[in-house]
Design an enzyme around this catalytic site. Sequence first.
Site, mmCIF file in Angstrom:
data_model
loop_
_atom_site.group_PDB
_atom_site.id
_atom_site.type_symbol
_atom_site.label_atom_id
_atom_site.label_comp_id
_atom_site.label_asym_id
_atom_site.label_seq_id
_atom_site.Cartn_x
_atom_site.Cartn_y
_atom_site.Cartn_z
ATOM 1 N N HIS A 114 0.858 -1.189 0.000
ATOM 2 C CA HIS A 114 0.000 0.000 0.000
ATOM 3 C C HIS A 114 0.897 1.243 0.000
ATOM 4 O O HIS A 114 2.024 1.200 0.502
ATOM 5 C CB HIS A 114 -0.840 -0.051 1.284
ATOM 6 C CG HIS A 114 -1.947 0.935 1.355
ATOM 7 N ND1 HIS A 114 -1.765 2.229 1.766
ATOM 8 C CD2 HIS A 114 -3.265 0.811 1.084
ATOM 9 C CE1 HIS A 114 -2.937 2.856 1.751
ATOM 10 N NE2 HIS A 114 -3.861 2.022 1.341
ATOM 11 N N ASP A 191 2.748 -4.548 8.033
ATOM 12 C CA ASP A 191 1.556 -3.721 7.860
ATOM 13 C C ASP A 191 0.352 -4.662 8.001
ATOM 14 O O ASP A 191 0.031 -5.419 7.093
ATOM 15 C CB ASP A 191 1.616 -3.072 6.463
ATOM 16 C CG ASP A 191 0.318 -2.383 6.077
ATOM 17 O OD1 ASP A 191 -0.622 -2.380 6.885
ATOM 18 O OD2 ASP A 191 0.260 -1.852 4.948
ATOM 19 N N GLN A 194 -4.890 -5.038 6.699
ATOM 20 C CA GLN A 194 -5.924 -5.920 6.127
ATOM 21 C C GLN A 194 -6.047 -7.237 6.887
ATOM 22 O O GLN A 194 -7.004 -7.979 6.665
ATOM 23 C CB GLN A 194 -5.614 -6.223 4.644
ATOM 24 C CG GLN A 194 -5.727 -5.037 3.721
ATOM 25 C CD GLN A 194 -7.150 -4.468 3.638
ATOM 26 O OE1 GLN A 194 -8.142 -5.125 3.955
ATOM 27 N NE2 GLN A 194 -7.259 -3.214 3.235
ATOM 28 N N LYS A 217 -10.814 -0.730 10.183
ATOM 29 C CA LYS A 217 -10.919 -1.920 9.321
ATOM 30 C C LYS A 217 -11.284 -3.147 10.156
ATOM 31 O O LYS A 217 -11.266 -4.272 9.672
ATOM 32 C CB LYS A 217 -9.615 -2.144 8.574
ATOM 33 C CG LYS A 217 -9.335 -1.030 7.539
ATOM 34 C CD LYS A 217 -8.220 -1.419 6.629
ATOM 35 C CE LYS A 217 -7.585 -0.243 5.921
ATOM 36 N NZ LYS A 217 -8.306 0.194 4.755
ATOM 37 N N CYS A 355 -4.632 2.236 -4.055
ATOM 38 C CA CYS A 355 -3.448 2.669 -3.293
ATOM 39 C C CYS A 355 -2.265 1.715 -3.397
ATOM 40 O O CYS A 355 -1.402 1.691 -2.525
ATOM 41 C CB CYS A 355 -3.765 2.883 -1.820
ATOM 42 S SG CYS A 355 -4.953 4.161 -1.533
HETATM 43 C C1 LIG Z 1 -2.569 -2.827 3.349
HETATM 44 C C2 LIG Z 1 -2.920 -1.467 3.871
HETATM 45 N N1 LIG Z 1 -1.989 -0.756 4.527
HETATM 46 C C3 LIG Z 1 -2.228 0.463 5.023
HETATM 47 C C4 LIG Z 1 -3.470 1.054 4.859
HETATM 48 C C5 LIG Z 1 -3.695 2.418 5.422
HETATM 49 O O1 LIG Z 1 -4.666 2.373 6.431
HETATM 50 P P1 LIG Z 1 -5.316 3.718 6.975
HETATM 51 O O2 LIG Z 1 -5.901 4.401 5.787
HETATM 52 O O3 LIG Z 1 -6.356 3.256 7.940
HETATM 53 O O4 LIG Z 1 -4.225 4.496 7.610
HETATM 54 C C6 LIG Z 1 -4.466 0.383 4.166
HETATM 55 C C7 LIG Z 1 -5.772 1.006 3.914
HETATM 56 O O5 LIG Z 1 -6.461 0.695 2.971
HETATM 57 C C8 LIG Z 1 -4.190 -0.926 3.666
HETATM 58 O O6 LIG Z 1 -5.102 -1.633 3.001
#
Ligand SMILES: Cc1ncc(COP(=O)(O)O)c(C=O)c1O
Length: 402
Positions: A114, A191, A194, A217, A355
């Site tokens: 991401h 990270d 998900q 999430k 993203c």
């Molecule tokens: C794999 C992953 N990492 C990081 C994020 C970022 O999360 P947030 O927007 O809640 O900061 C997301 C959000 O879609 C994600 O899917």
Amino acid sequence: MGLRDDFPFFKHHPDLAYFDNAATTLKPQPVIDAVTDYYERLSSNIHRGDYETSRETEMKYDATRDKIAKFIGTEAKNIVFTSGASESLNLVAHGYGRHFLKKDDVVLLSAAEHASNTLPWFNLVEELGIKVEFIPLDATGHITMEALKESLHEHVKLVSLAHISNILAYVNDIQEMAKLVHANDALFCVDGAQAIGHIPVNVVESDVDFYAFSAHKMLGPSGVGVLFAKEEILEMMKPLNTGGGNNVRYNACGSVTLKKAPAKFESGTPNIEGVIGFGAAIDYLNDYGMENIHTYLQPLHKRAVEGLMAMSHVTVYNPEADNAIIAFSVEGIFAQDVAAYLDRHNIAVRSGEHCAKMLNGVLHAEKSVRLSLYIYNTMEEVEHFLNVMSDISLEKTIDLYI
Ligand SMILES: Cc1ncc(COP(=O)(O)O)c(C=O)c1O
């Protein structure tokens, strides 16, 4: 009463198939009640009031840190509250990387990451002269252990990967990966955005150094998240912000003594209602049982994938995804037009690059449609979606604009 009755969203949208859960999940009533109760009954600040409502607020806030720690198999002292996974990953890059990485050190990522697990590292390329390298994905988009092994070398000081990627949705074996990364004398950042709402996570058993995630999430409020880090690393790291609440003392000469972690990273009045709501989300998921999530979603996911694969006009990019996320496209129709057409039929999906803008090489498509399921979705919704998809055509999507 069924589980869907816990989600007031469906009172307002009884016929909507909400399939955008990888973007954010819906909120159950207990989470909404916890946030409302804070605003209506407590409304006090924490760690600075000598009166009953402040003490109760503080108790609920601190209890959430304990609940989260237990939820991921660690202790409260390792849990730093942030505004979400993005801020948590920025805290790793700027609170750790900026101070302990140096020119020509390598941070290893993958092309499936991401933006929030890519751009903070790009900042350090500019600021420090570090290098970012990418583990090659195989033809299906997996990160294999062999590829990780081959990508590690003496200059790799930190590896940062998603536990589950937000498009392809393969689960990485973070425990095995941690062993390889540590054998290379590097740190392992995961990270978990998900993964955290879908599979049981134990950061201690996995032996990861950092684990980042967001409450929204996993049924919780937006604007609140967590960075887990090992104690010795948190002690080395520097906070992104300083101010009220994160220091023991300071004087006019500029000498400052910071508190120990996690308080060191949490200056200013935090997102109190978000944290309290987060606690209610953890309770809800514990009652549901994290081990039941995959069991519930698996048949829905399987039916949706098989149904789509049977359609000659549809390409599914991740038919073997472990998590209930399906990335697909429809021949000759722009992804956004597919999403708009589904919206007309009361189906909410996401379209675009999601993203993860460097994944095009694996998807062989610039944009795709993403359907992501969660515990309140039903087989009837999946059947409705497949019916609509079986009938989609360029003419019908063009009709939307006439
Ligand atoms: C794999 C992953 N990492 C990081 C994020 C970022 O999360 P947030 O927007 O809640 O900061 C997301 C959000 O879609 C994600 O899917």
